[in-house]
Design an enzyme around this catalytic site. Sequence first.
Site, PDB file in Angstrom:
ATOM      1  N   GLY A 127       8.525   1.304  16.254  1.00 59.87           N
ATOM      2  CA  GLY A 127       7.067   1.276  16.401  1.00 59.87           C
ATOM      3  C   GLY A 127       6.495   2.659  16.610  1.00 59.87           C
ATOM      4  CD  GLU A 147      12.877   7.496  10.233  1.00 56.56           C
ATOM      5  OE1 GLU A 147      12.406   8.214  11.127  1.00 56.56           O
ATOM      6  OE2 GLU A 147      12.290   6.501   9.778  1.00 56.56           O
ATOM      7  CD  GLU A 174       4.065  14.497  -0.570  1.00 54.79           C
ATOM      8  OE1 GLU A 174       4.351  13.615   0.256  1.00 54.79           O
ATOM      9  OE2 GLU A 174       4.223  14.351  -1.798  1.00 54.79           O
TER      10      GLU A 174
HETATM   11  C1  LIG Z   1       8.811   0.890   3.288  1.00 53.81           C
HETATM   12  C2  LIG Z   1       8.246   1.524   4.508  1.00 53.81           C
HETATM   13  C3  LIG Z   1       8.786   1.227   5.732  1.00 53.81           C
HETATM   14  C4  LIG Z   1       8.252   1.789   6.893  1.00 53.81           C
HETATM   15  N1  LIG Z   1       8.771   1.402   8.090  1.00 53.81           N
HETATM   16  C5  LIG Z   1       8.228   1.902   9.231  1.00 53.81           C
HETATM   17  C6  LIG Z   1       8.709   1.481  10.504  1.00 53.81           C
HETATM   18  O1  LIG Z   1       9.621   0.666  10.593  1.00 53.81           O
HETATM   19  N2  LIG Z   1       8.136   1.980  11.605  1.00 53.81           N
HETATM   20  C7  LIG Z   1       7.135   2.888  11.554  1.00 53.81           C
HETATM   21  O2  LIG Z   1       6.691   3.334  12.588  1.00 53.81           O
HETATM   22  N3  LIG Z   1       6.632   3.308  10.360  1.00 53.81           N
HETATM   23  C8  LIG Z   1       7.155   2.834   9.208  1.00 53.81           C
HETATM   24  N4  LIG Z   1       6.652   3.219   7.982  1.00 53.81           N
HETATM   25  C9  LIG Z   1       5.486   4.126   7.946  1.00 53.81           C
HETATM   26  C10 LIG Z   1       5.830   5.536   7.543  1.00 53.81           C
HETATM   27  O3  LIG Z   1       6.489   6.197   8.565  1.00 53.81           O
HETATM   28  C11 LIG Z   1       4.521   6.232   7.151  1.00 53.81           C
HETATM   29  O4  LIG Z   1       4.066   5.580   6.002  1.00 53.81           O
HETATM   30  C12 LIG Z   1       4.661   7.697   6.865  1.00 53.81           C
HETATM   31  O5  LIG Z   1       4.921   8.430   8.033  1.00 53.81           O
HETATM   32  C13 LIG Z   1       3.422   8.279   6.185  1.00 53.81           C
HETATM   33  O6  LIG Z   1       2.248   7.968   6.880  1.00 53.81           O
HETATM   34  P1  LIG Z   1       1.029   7.263   6.160  1.00 53.81           P
HETATM   35  O7  LIG Z   1       1.546   6.091   5.438  1.00 53.81           O
HETATM   36  O8  LIG Z   1      -0.018   7.082   7.164  1.00 53.81           O
HETATM   37  O9  LIG Z   1       0.533   8.269   5.055  1.00 53.81           O
HETATM   38  P2  LIG Z   1      -0.472   9.484   5.265  1.00 53.81           P
HETATM   39  O10 LIG Z   1      -0.046  10.287   6.427  1.00 53.81           O
HETATM   40  O11 LIG Z   1      -1.865   8.986   5.230  1.00 53.81           O
HETATM   41  O12 LIG Z   1      -0.168  10.308   3.962  1.00 53.81           O
HETATM   42  C14 LIG Z   1      -0.687   9.972   2.663  1.00 53.81           C
HETATM   43  C15 LIG Z   1      -0.340  11.102   1.725  1.00 53.81           C
HETATM   44  O13 LIG Z   1      -0.905  12.321   2.216  1.00 53.81           O
HETATM   45  C16 LIG Z   1       0.116  13.274   2.381  1.00 53.81           C
HETATM   46  N5  LIG Z   1      -0.130  14.078   3.573  1.00 53.81           N
HETATM   47  C17 LIG Z   1      -0.533  13.688   4.786  1.00 53.81           C
HETATM   48  N6  LIG Z   1      -0.580  14.720   5.625  1.00 53.81           N
HETATM   49  C18 LIG Z   1      -0.176  15.792   4.932  1.00 53.81           C
HETATM   50  C19 LIG Z   1       0.031  17.157   5.247  1.00 53.81           C
HETATM   51  N7  LIG Z   1      -0.184  17.655   6.468  1.00 53.81           N
HETATM   52  N8  LIG Z   1       0.459  17.957   4.267  1.00 53.81           N
HETATM   53  C20 LIG Z   1       0.706  17.488   3.027  1.00 53.81           C
HETATM   54  N9  LIG Z   1       0.538  16.218   2.677  1.00 53.81           N
HETATM   55  C21 LIG Z   1       0.115  15.391   3.622  1.00 53.81           C
HETATM   56  C22 LIG Z   1       1.379  12.467   2.584  1.00 53.81           C
HETATM   57  O14 LIG Z   1       2.522  13.218   2.304  1.00 53.81           O
HETATM   58  C23 LIG Z   1       1.159  11.336   1.636  1.00 53.81           C
HETATM   59  O15 LIG Z   1       1.501  11.733   0.344  1.00 53.81           O
HETATM   60  C24 LIG Z   1       7.162   2.678   6.812  1.00 53.81           C
HETATM   61  C25 LIG Z   1       6.654   3.002   5.550  1.00 53.81           C
HETATM   62  C26 LIG Z   1       7.168   2.436   4.417  1.00 53.81           C
HETATM   63  C27 LIG Z   1       6.564   2.793   3.097  1.00 53.81           C
END
Ligand SMILES: Cc1cc2nc3c(=O)[nH]c(=O)nc-3n(C[C@H](O)[C@H](O)[C@H](O)COP(=O)(O)OP(=O)(O)OC[C@H]3O[C@@H](n4cnc5c(N)ncnc54)[C@H](O)[C@@H]3O)c2cc1C
Lengths: 379, 348
Positions: free
Chosen positions: A126, A245, A363
């Site tokens: 989480g 991880e 990224e």
């Molecule tokens: C299949 C799957 C399983 C998951 N399981 C878990 C889980 O069990 N527990 C949990 O806590 N989370 C989980 N996640 C969530 C995952 O950790 C997040 O999706 C991830 O950290 C990215 O965050 P976001 O989705 O909010 O994307 P965002 O942070 O909104 O990013 C969207 C895009 O913008 C880019 N971006 C954002 N900030 C920057 C920056 N500073 N520089 C360059 N590019 C940037 C990103 O690289 C991405 O391409 C899971 C995700 C997936 C897809």
Amino acid sequence: MDLRPDPVDEQFRAEARDWLRTHRPARPLPSGDTRDGFAAHLDWERQLFDAGWAVVSWPRRYGGREASLWQWLIFEEEYAAAGAPQRVTQNGIFLLAPTLFEFGTDEQRDRILPAMAAASQLWCQGWSEPGAGSDLAALTSRAVRDEAAGGWRLTGHKTWTTRGAFCTHLFGLFRTDPQQRRHRGLSYFLVPLDAPGVTVRGFGRFDGDEGFADVFLDDVFVPDADVIGEVGAGWRVAMATTGSERGLTLRPPGRFTAAAARLVELAAARPDRLTGRLREQVVRAWLGARAYHLFTLAQVTRMLDGDPPGAASSLNKIHWSELDIALHRTALELLGPDAELDAGWTRGFQFSLAGPIYAGTNEIQRGIVAERLLGLPRR
Amino acid sequence: MRFALTDDQITLRDAVGDLLAAECPPAVVRAAWPGGDQEPVDRLWTALAEMGVLAAMVPESAGGLGLTEVDLVPVLTAAGYAAVPLPLAETAAVAGPLLAALDDPGGHLAALTEGRCRIALAGPTALVPYGQRADLALSTHGPDGPRLIRLAAATTAPVPTVDGSRAALRLVDQTAAGPSAGTRLDIGDDLLALTADRATLAAAAHLVGLGRRLLDLTVAHVGTRHQFGAPIGSFQAVKHQLADALLGLELAAPMVLAAAWATATGAATRAADVSAGYLLAADAAERAARVALQCHGAIGYTVEYDLHLYAKRVWATTAATAGTDAHLDRLGTALGLPAATTDPGGRP
Ligand SMILES: Cc1cc2nc3c(=O)[nH]c(=O)nc-3n(C[C@H](O)[C@H](O)[C@H](O)COP(=O)(O)OP(=O)(O)OC[C@H]3O[C@@H](n4cnc5c(N)ncnc54)[C@H](O)[C@@H]3O)c2cc1C
């Protein structure tokens, strides 16, 4: 340098191979990211545990067999080569457990690790919140001190929690000091999902499975005994877990060498479709898996010499996630029209697309590589 | 299992690295271009001979160090890092062990060991990189089988190359009776294949070193060059390119070392491993060169700046080694893949 396998390790390999080949389910289990599939996987997890294969590298007192790092890699290789089921317990075993080994108390380890190994406690991660993905330090879920009860009251919303709807427990980060900003003032908590105030809502992923969940916490009580590491030091504890991880533990190379071997088999079985371009893609995918394997062997040697991988695990993450997509994409091309079916390789392809997103997007990983490994300036 | 260099291997690599830092800075690579001063280039060879590097893979009984590919690959990577403008890999990793295995036909090994004999390799088009700076050319592609050609006695034509420090020439008429015929070498198929793999492995090691140099040059540049009020290395678009360049090199290096191990131990996987190492090294070095140039901007596109010395060596090396297709094909065959079809079936 000596790349010859150790005879003791090869004996371990033979033993693991033997057991896996005779015990793995005859037919692939339904996806462990669905409710029914998860239940089927738990039977398998318990079989693994009973035979002593659930957590090979752990101490015996927690259900392991004290296998070395080499043997653990070998086990993972054999496991993937045997086509044995995905590990639905992986977030606990590969993410929380290393954290407990490093930061937990004896009491926490004794209480949690055996239950985790036996698949009676099922853990989900989480961390992410709707407003805190890549920018994890922006999380707003909070923990308020309840001195009288000797613990904390948690409130907030965690999301994209893998298998959260099927698990029994959650580990995650919460803000314990509202005065502190960003990665200061966070703490690492363990939360039973049946505690009063917890609501879990499963929802569908891109690949159709119900594997994601929202976890809502409304004044959920957690005793002091369920804080990992020091209060306020959650960021440091969590960052230690990210190494696992991104790098070795969640995605050891055996998974990709096995997938590459299956891709080669597929290609050999479809000479009619093997154009020069596809042949090259197959070879390059195999090469990517072999390179990852060797890269890991070098990394493990360094680790055994006392040099932890640190930011280098970001290199692993970028590589395996992109390799996984290339592997699966090539398989789809070899399958031709049948790739449209919602089956093995296609499912795998859809899941591979998540690789560059979860465990910290690529990224973000490239940023870490540039700043920590190359020493480029921050902005 | 232990995938790390031994202390001895590290000591040798570092000693050669230090020597090259002192004796082969960019100015010496530059001096090797046409019109430059040959003196420091020759001094470099003497220094390498004194360290024993030239005869590293010659058995001790023949005056060499008796080392293997695993010892030499880190040295050749260091030589790539310095873009050594001499046929070091060709002499030390390819010709030396070959002549030793053949019982020294023509009696060149003593001179080689003492630094008085440089041996270059003739490619399939009779092009001999470093030929203008070599005494002998080893030709395994000639019309009548493998030969050792004394360049002073052969008919040769100097040719300009993209990397001027390669000082190449072309052999003219290599037929048995022709003026560039040389001494026939009786090499069995196995030894011939091993020799070819050693040449490929040496090129791969050289490429990893070159890629590293290009990356280091670029990291240093983007940390100091400012645009928009900030070092350009703080911009994500720049960072991500460099991260990818590093990734390629970090993954190639262990593969090249494993290929060295397979070669040194006569492993069954040798051919596949050497091809794999070469493919990854060539890709990584070419990517590093592209990224280096892009991240430097126009300063990198000048001959006053050092970047071109290393980038051009990358392209010259991959061109001379040739055969991305050949290595992909060899690897595919080792994996048991059928030959490619030109008629993709399965269309609806
Ligand atoms: C299949 C799957 C399983 C998951 N399981 C878990 C889980 O069990 N527990 C949990 O806590 N989370 C989980 N996640 C969530 C995952 O950790 C997040 O999706 C991830 O950290 C990215 O965050 P976001 O989705 O909010 O994307 P965002 O942070 O909104 O990013 C969207 C895009 O913008 C880019 N971006 C954002 N900030 C920057 C920056 N500073 N520089 C360059 N590019 C940037 C990103 O690289 C991405 O391409 C899971 C995700 C997936 C897809």
